[in-house]
Design a protein around this motif. Structure first.
Motif, mmCIF file in Angstrom:
data_model
loop_
_atom_site.group_PDB
_atom_site.id
_atom_site.type_symbol
_atom_site.label_atom_id
_atom_site.label_comp_id
_atom_site.label_asym_id
_atom_site.label_seq_id
_atom_site.Cartn_x
_atom_site.Cartn_y
_atom_site.Cartn_z
ATOM 1 N N ASN A 540 44.268 46.378 44.774
ATOM 2 C CA ASN A 540 44.031 45.156 45.333
ATOM 3 C C ASN A 540 44.069 44.981 46.860
ATOM 4 O O ASN A 540 44.370 43.979 47.427
ATOM 5 N N LYS A 542 42.817 44.175 50.376
ATOM 6 C CA LYS A 542 41.958 43.238 50.877
ATOM 7 C C LYS A 542 41.238 43.956 52.024
ATOM 8 O O LYS A 542 41.833 44.392 52.961
ATOM 9 N N LYS A 558 34.117 40.068 53.888
ATOM 10 C CA LYS A 558 34.893 40.657 52.890
ATOM 11 C C LYS A 558 34.158 41.779 52.151
ATOM 12 O O LYS A 558 33.061 41.187 51.789
ATOM 13 N N GLU A 560 34.414 43.664 48.257
ATOM 14 C CA GLU A 560 35.428 43.632 46.934
ATOM 15 C C GLU A 560 34.564 44.213 45.874
ATOM 16 O O GLU A 560 33.253 44.002 45.827
#
Length: 643
Positions: A540, A542, A558, A560
């Motif tokens: 996870n 970031k 970001k 992801e």
């Protein structure tokens, strides 16, 4: 829903190449055309001309005769329009002649597609095939994307058989092609062949592998024997791979758009230490591999491209590496850079090539709303941070590295503590490689630990720190293009042997030009990485895309992976692993008539006895670009269509 009884092909070879070591390649590296006469046809999509509404492509046949087969073409609905296309001799290898047929056909002046039939006559025997050409006003192009169309070297015969062989999902593609009214193109994202086996099977390469010392390896003489052996190998790899059940039908009926990745040369090519990458052996293997890539995947040679360039087709910025921009209808283009030819340990695409790509994207017509970037290796992908930290932080002594492997082993597999340290070390090493679509071929062949280690292998990825500056600059420049042109950019990649969806996104403006989806479709034939490795990849962390020349940890973008998978193919729960699915797969894309684009993943079902070969996940909907004139464009389109 259409059900079919699944039959397993007995004409597919499940044997494990390389298993027995060096072989008599003059006997083993022989393939006979499945149609008894020639290899091919391979049907290639080049482009459409938006102004003249013309579709351009080519077909290629490889035949052991200097007399070219007769090639005729006509609209499927009207055989009276039959015309012949003259052959062009592109290349000769031993007794084999490579004949190319250049195809240019008109698009219907509407949004209706049209099938064209082509017939190949050789020695009085005629075979016919058909393919779909979109109408000039057809926005809704459908295309399939895949990568990794063979097995890695270490995949055992029983596993190949259990998965249904190389061609199993290709038959599913052919079914979809028929049931959907035709696919307009196939995008092959690399690893169309696996040439790695030559390192095990070609005797003349063994002497180089056994040579000690960096300088000795670098200057090792490239002999006529090596040249002849490696040339034979690539001819055999292509002629046999493209003739396998399932694949051969698709290549003849759905126009293909191919780009190169490492296994088209051999595992990790471009990312090795300088003394290997610049050795005479590596440079010459690269030259021959590239020559056959251009022939089989692009129906051309570098000499032809330089003397007779086609503005609609391949282009180069430096003379090394050939790239393309293909229209998928008036509103979508596919950009395919060559990410191998200019690759070094610290560079994936050369700076001049980056600039040429931006320049060409900026010059695209205003009708383009979606740019799909074919990047062989994903640009959005989880980091194996634990692994990299361990390896970066230890001194490169055998003892320290063994300790690191044991730690990875414990993180990656519960069995690590139950087996001996050496076995655990080796298994973990190979498992982590698999997480990145790598077999660790050269590491195991050349040296064991220390000389070519895991970090070298991971350097093949965009996400490796060696490429951090290039990657940040590349994505920031694509954001600029997306903003200035009012287009939506999406990445399609393969290589990593599992499927998933990722994205770059601005959390404060999630639908603006910074939103770029990453579709990962891999592999259509190769085996998935172990489940324990998929768990390692579900971290996870970031992660934010840095600004160019900035050290800020949090930025406006970001990156992801998306939780795209609710359940496994059989409906069972996936626990907390929803981002990457380790099963064989391919992707289907459709450009929408409402300025969107959709992507579906077709994933192989758990059992060969399942009534359907694949389970569909999706769609992922890529939204329309932010552009003030989209509504206006709709109005103009309606006026055109009604006039």
């Amino acid at each position: 829903m259409s059900h079919h009884s699944v039959t397993i092909d007995f004409d597919e070879d499940y044997t494990q190449p390389g298993k027995l070591g060096p072989v008599d390649i003059n006997t083993v590296y022989r393939s006979n055309p499945s149609n008894g006469a020639y290899f091919g046809p391979y049907l290639r999509y080049i482009n459409i001309d938006l102004e003249s509404s013309t579709w351009y492509g080519s077909a290629m046949i490889v035949i052991a005769s200097n007399s070219a087969p007769i090639f005729e073409i006509h609209p499927s609905s009207d055989p009276s329009q039959m015309r012949a296309i003259a052959p062009l001799l592109v290349y000769q290898y031993k007794e084999f002649f490579f004949f190319r047929y250049n195809i240019a056909v008109p698009q219907l002046p509407s949004d209706q597609g049209q099938f064209w039939t082509y017939a190949i006559t050789n020695n009085g025997v005629t075979l016919t095939y058909q393919f779909l050409v979109a109408g000039a006003r057809d926005i809704q192009w459908r295309f399939m994307a895949f990568s990794c169309a063979d097995f890695s070297l270490g995949v055992k015969e029983e596993e190949r058989r259990e998965l249904g062989g190389v061609g199993y999902l290709w038959k599913d593609v052919m079914d979809k092609h028929r049931n959907m009214g035709g696919l307009h193109a196939i995008l092959g994202g690399g690893d169309q062949i696996y040439a790695d086996r030559m390192w095990k099977e070609i005797g003349s390469l063994q002497a180089w592998l056994q040579t000690k010392g960096k300088e000795s390896r670098k200057v090792y003489e490239w002999t006529n024997e090596l040249d002849s052996d490696v040339t034979l190998a690539y001819f055999f790899f292509y002629s046999s791979s493209f003739d396998k059940p399932g694949i051969r039908d698709c290549l003849a009926s759905i126009p293909n758009v191919f780009q190169i990745d490492d296994h088209d040369i051999f595992d990790g090519f471009g990312s090795y230490p300088e003394y290997m990458q610049q050795s005479k052996v590596f440079l010459n293997i690269g030259r021959i591999a590239f020559e056959f890539y251009m022939l089989f995947q692009h129906h051309t040679t570098v000499d032809m491209l330089k003397t007779n360039p086609d503005p609609r087709d391949l282009f180069t910025a430096t003379g090394t590496g050939w790239h393309f921009i293909r229209f998928m209808g008036p509103t979508c283009v596919v950009v395919g850079p060559d990410t191998r030819a200019e690759r070094q340990q610290k560079c994936i695409i050369g700076e001049q090539t980056h600039q040429e790509l931006y320049r060409r994207m900026e010059a695209l017509p205003h009708s383009v709303e979606h740019i799909v970037f074919m990047l062989a290796v994903p640009i959005v992908y989880p980091r194996l941070t634990m692994v990299e930290h361990i390896l970066s932080g230890v001194q490169s002594t055998k003892r320290a590295i063994n300790g690191a492997w044991n730690l990875i082993g414990k993180g990656a597999t519960k069995a690590a503590s139950l087996v001996g340290a050496e076995k655990s070390t080796n298994a973990s090493f190979q498992n982590v490689k698999k997480a990145f679509g790598k077999s660790g071929l050269m590491s195991s062949l050349v040296s064991g630990f220390g000389e070519v280690d895991l970090l070298d292998d991971l350097a093949d990825h965009w996400t490796h720190e060696n490429h951090a500056i290039e990657r940040a600059s590349f994505v920031r420049n694509l954001q600029r293009v997306a903003k200035d042109k009012g287009v939506r950019i999406t990445f399609i990649s393969g290589d990593v042997h599992c499927c998933g969806m990722g994205r770059f996104v601005n959390p404060d403006a999630p639908n603006n030009y910074q939103l770029m989806y990453q579709v990962i479709a891999s592999a259509i034939s190769n085996v998935p990485p172990p489940g324990a490795v998929i768990r390692l990849l579900h971290n996870n962390d970031k992660i934010y895309l840095p600004e160019i020349n900035s050290k800020e940890k949090v930025t406006d973008t970001k990156e992801e992976m998306i939780e795209f998978f609710d359940t496994d193919v059989d409906g069972s729960k996936l626990g907390d692993l929803h981002k990457l699915l380790p099963r064989r797969n391919y992707a289907l894309a459709q450009v929408g008539d409402n300025h969107t684009m959709t992507w579906d993943l077709y994933v192989q079902n758990a059992k060969l006895t399942d009534p359907e070969r694949t389970h569909k996940y999706g769609p992922l909907v890529v939204p329309a670009p932010e552009r003030s004139d989209l509504g206006l464009a709709d109005g103009l389109q309606q006026m055109k269509l009604s006039s």
